[in-house]
Scaffold this active site. Structure first.
Site, PDB file in Angstrom:
ATOM      1  N   LYS A 275      49.241  42.450  45.860  1.00 16.63           N
ATOM      2  CA  LYS A 275      48.426  43.536  46.398  1.00 16.63           C
ATOM      3  C   LYS A 275      49.135  44.166  47.592  1.00 16.63           C
ATOM      4  O   LYS A 275      50.007  43.549  48.201  1.00 16.63           O
ATOM      5  CB  LYS A 275      47.075  42.985  46.890  1.00 16.63           C
ATOM      6  CG  LYS A 275      46.128  42.551  45.802  1.00 16.63           C
ATOM      7  CD  LYS A 275      44.803  42.065  46.398  1.00 16.63           C
ATOM      8  CE  LYS A 275      43.856  41.555  45.341  1.00 16.63           C
ATOM      9  NZ  LYS A 275      43.351  42.587  44.416  1.00 16.63           N
ATOM     10  N   ARG A 349      39.341  36.583  35.886  1.00 15.74           N
ATOM     11  CA  ARG A 349      38.918  36.398  34.494  1.00 15.74           C
ATOM     12  C   ARG A 349      39.633  35.216  33.839  1.00 15.74           C
ATOM     13  O   ARG A 349      39.091  34.605  32.916  1.00 15.74           O
ATOM     14  CB  ARG A 349      39.137  37.706  33.709  1.00 15.74           C
ATOM     15  CG  ARG A 349      40.580  38.118  33.569  1.00 15.74           C
ATOM     16  CD  ARG A 349      40.733  39.583  33.176  1.00 15.74           C
ATOM     17  NE  ARG A 349      40.404  40.486  34.301  1.00 15.74           N
ATOM     18  CZ  ARG A 349      40.460  41.802  34.245  1.00 15.74           C
ATOM     19  NH1 ARG A 349      40.817  42.407  33.120  1.00 15.74           N
ATOM     20  NH2 ARG A 349      40.162  42.523  35.304  1.00 15.74           N
TER      21      ARG A 349
HETATM   22  N1  BES Z   1      39.422  40.193  43.503  1.00 15.86           N
HETATM   23  C1  BES Z   1      39.876  41.390  42.887  1.00 15.86           C
HETATM   24  C2  BES Z   1      38.774  42.447  42.759  1.00 15.86           C
HETATM   25  C3  BES Z   1      38.202  43.002  44.027  1.00 15.86           C
HETATM   26  C4  BES Z   1      38.559  44.250  44.462  1.00 15.86           C
HETATM   27  C5  BES Z   1      37.226  42.330  44.730  1.00 15.86           C
HETATM   28  C6  BES Z   1      37.997  44.788  45.601  1.00 15.86           C
HETATM   29  C7  BES Z   1      36.670  42.852  45.874  1.00 15.86           C
HETATM   30  C8  BES Z   1      37.039  44.084  46.317  1.00 15.86           C
HETATM   31  C9  BES Z   1      40.379  41.083  41.486  1.00 15.86           C
HETATM   32  O1  BES Z   1      40.978  39.854  41.314  1.00 15.86           O
HETATM   33  C10 BES Z   1      41.409  42.113  41.164  1.00 15.86           C
HETATM   34  O2  BES Z   1      42.434  42.103  41.788  1.00 15.86           O
HETATM   35  N2  BES Z   1      41.118  42.958  40.188  1.00 15.86           N
HETATM   36  C11 BES Z   1      42.019  43.966  39.751  1.00 15.86           C
HETATM   37  C12 BES Z   1      42.109  43.889  38.242  1.00 15.86           C
HETATM   38  C13 BES Z   1      43.208  44.717  37.644  1.00 15.86           C
HETATM   39  C14 BES Z   1      44.555  44.151  38.052  1.00 15.86           C
HETATM   40  C15 BES Z   1      43.050  44.690  36.147  1.00 15.86           C
HETATM   41  C16 BES Z   1      41.484  45.327  40.194  1.00 15.86           C
HETATM   42  O3  BES Z   1      40.266  45.533  40.134  1.00 15.86           O
HETATM   43  O4  BES Z   1      42.273  46.139  40.611  1.00 15.86           O
HETATM   44 MN    MN Z   2      43.017  39.877  41.805  1.00 15.09          MN
END
Ligand code: BES
Ligand code: MN
Ligand code: ZN
Length: 503
Positions: A275, A349
């Site tokens: 990230k 997931r």
């Molecule tokens: N933990 C994050 C999602 C999240 C985003 C939680 C903002 C709280 C606030 C999750 O693991 C994630 O990174 N999701 C990605 C998925 C994508 C890579 C398919 C996302 O939502 O960008």
């Molecule tokens: Mn994530």
């Protein structure tokens, strides 16, 4: 905080502050507000007539009793329009009044049950207690400087009708149990991730369970391997902090259980699909689903609800390292399905997949999973507006709606369309862990559905886990006064409401 009940008149109670409610545009001559107005020789009327206070929801004003009543001051709290009164508004107004009292340095406060003339008094008392406790929550563990204002020591709910005392008492006790569950969840999420490791999360669950008299087993790496939870393990393998699989059981009945599954990523860096730095600290909250499950167990055990519950948390940390899983890896999940990794940031997931397949071992009547799963859900429904939920069963969805309405925690149903499933097809395995850009929150939900074999509902709480602004008069809806800055504990109240109605 001590919460008491008093069978007396509000104007006769001694406290640093008494709270009285005010509806917008409604004559105040009757009820508790009228009685206090009379005792103050019309001071509340004067305030209202001068339009210094209008009774808008969560608006507050202060009056001093100057010896005419035992209470030192009166805090007038707006309830909004009488036709809009709801348990959630009572919860909000109670929080607004309690916060005002703390700001003034009050240690003891007393109040009638707001809205009691038009609502079920027990539920209204519960909302009063929830609002007060949740609004006054503070996270001070890592601060060494003293607070500006000490905590409020006690709240006395005043009820003049002896016949209603029992109902108020039961509402108080329910409110206290629910709030203790929300406090537990908020505390877990507010911990910093160097302290809140998978092992620490497991220990917290164990401690909660020991206190509440709930069964809790913490499974280690060896057990996780023996379960072939390779989707979960692929995420865990990048971290020096070993994974812990937490299993809780509360036996309030002999029926087949209801299973709560919580996403328990103690910190989500994204892994190799790292990230950006901006806001990464918010990923302390990536175990908010797990925290909500632990908090709900605490509340449900306190309430001694007649339900059989199992709680499952596949806790681990998502880190980039030499042992981390990578895009293009293919892993075989516990249920035998193969998953191609597209994005290591779609880790939640992966862990939920194996927890959901393990849930089937309990022959559950229904399974609810809570997860801070996608930014797309936040985009769809808005930050601090509502959680999204999916359900493969309409009667279960109906129960989720009812729990949402009863608790005031907003959950909005989203569809499990087959088009989403097509987005997670791949040439390299049965499914892939990301539908790619623009595939929305739906592709994450149909991914999870692949690992379910029972009535199931998935709650994406990504937009609700943290409150980044805190309540201000400018944001009365997205930041109600009972929600404090930082962890919200979202999900606990809805889960408790769900369990209370479960048959
Ligand atoms: N933990 C994050 C999602 C999240 C985003 C939680 C903002 C709280 C606030 C999750 O693991 C994630 O990174 N999701 C990605 C998925 C994508 C890579 C398919 C996302 O939502 O960008
Ligand atoms: Mn994530
Ligand atoms: Zn995550």
């Amino acid at each position: 905080m001590d919460i008491k009940i008093s069978n007396s008149l509000i104007q006769a109670v001694s406290a640093d502050a008494i709270l009285v409610s005010l509806y917008e545009g409604v004559d105040i001559s009757s009820g508790a507000t009228g009685a206090v107005d009379m005792a103050l020789n019309g001071a509340v009327s004067e305030l209202v007539n001068a339009k210094d206070v209008r009774g808008k929801l969560n608006e507050t004003a202060i009056l001093y009793s100057r010896g005419v009543m035992p209470a030192q001051r009166v805090i007038v709290v707006g309830l909004g329009k009488i036709e809009d009164i709801s348990l959630d508004r009572i919860r909000q107004a109670a929080a607004a009044g309690a916060k005002k009292a703390r700001e003034l340095g009050c240690k003891t406060i007393a109040s009638c049950v707001f809205g009691a003339s038009s609502m079920d008094i027990s539920s209204a008392a519960q909302s009063m207690v929830e609002g007060t406790l949740l609004g006054l929550y503070r996270w001070r563990k890592n601060h060494t400087s003293p607070v500006e204002r000490e905590d409020v020591d006690s709240l006395t709910l005043v009820e003049s009708n002896a016949q209603k005392i029992e109902a108020v008492e039961s509402g108080i006790s329910t409110g206290q149990s629910v709030a203790s569950g929300v406090y537990c969840a908020r505390d877990l999420v507010n911990q910093s991730p160097n302290n809140m490791t998978p092992a620490a999360l497991a220990e917290s669950a164990q401690n909660m369970a020991n206190e509440a008299g709930i069964k809790c087993t913490v499974h280690d790496l060896e057990w996780i391997r023996s379960q072939n939870m390779n989707a979960y393990l692929s995420v865990a393998q990048g971290s020096a902090n070993p994974p812990k699989f937490i299993e809780m059981e509360y036996n309030g009945s002999d029926e087949p259980p209801l299973v709560f599954v919580g996403k328990g990523i103690t910190f989500d860096t994204g892994g190799i699909s790292l990230k950006g730095a901006d806001g990464m600290e918010d990923m302390r909250s990536d175990m908010s689903g797990a925290a909500a499950v632990i908090g709900a167990f605490k509340a449900i055990a306190k309430l001694k609800l007649p339900v059989h519950l199992v709680g499952l948390i596949a806790a681990c940390e998502n880190m980039p390292s030499g042992t981390a899983y990578r895009p293009a890896d293919v892993v075989r999940a516990r249920n035998g399905k193969t998953i191609e990794i597209i994005n290591t940031d779609a880790e939640g997931r992966m862990t939920l997949a194996d927890a959901l397949s393990y849930a089937a071992e309990f022959k559950p009547k229904a399974v609810i999973d809570l997860a801070t799963l996608t930014g797309a859900c936040v985009t769809a429904l808005g930050q601090n507006v509502a959680a999204g939920y999916f359900a493969n069963d309409d009667s279960l969805a109906q129960k989720v709606n009812e729990a949402s309405n009863a608790s005031g925690e907003k959950l909005w149903r989203l569809p499990l369309y087959v088009e989403y499933y097509e987005k997670i097809k791949t040439d390299y395995a049965d499914i892939k862990n990301s539908g790619g850009a623009g595939s929305g929150v739906g592709s994450s939900a149909v991914f999870l559905e692949e690992f379910t074999s029972y009535p199931w509902t998935h709650w994406d709480i990504a937009g609700m886990a943290l409150d980044k602004i805190g309540s201000t008069p400018l944001y009365p809806h997205t930041h109600p006064p009972h929600v404090t800055r930082g962890a919200t504990g979202f999900g606990v109240r809805a889960l408790v409401s769900f369990a209370r109605e479960w048959k």
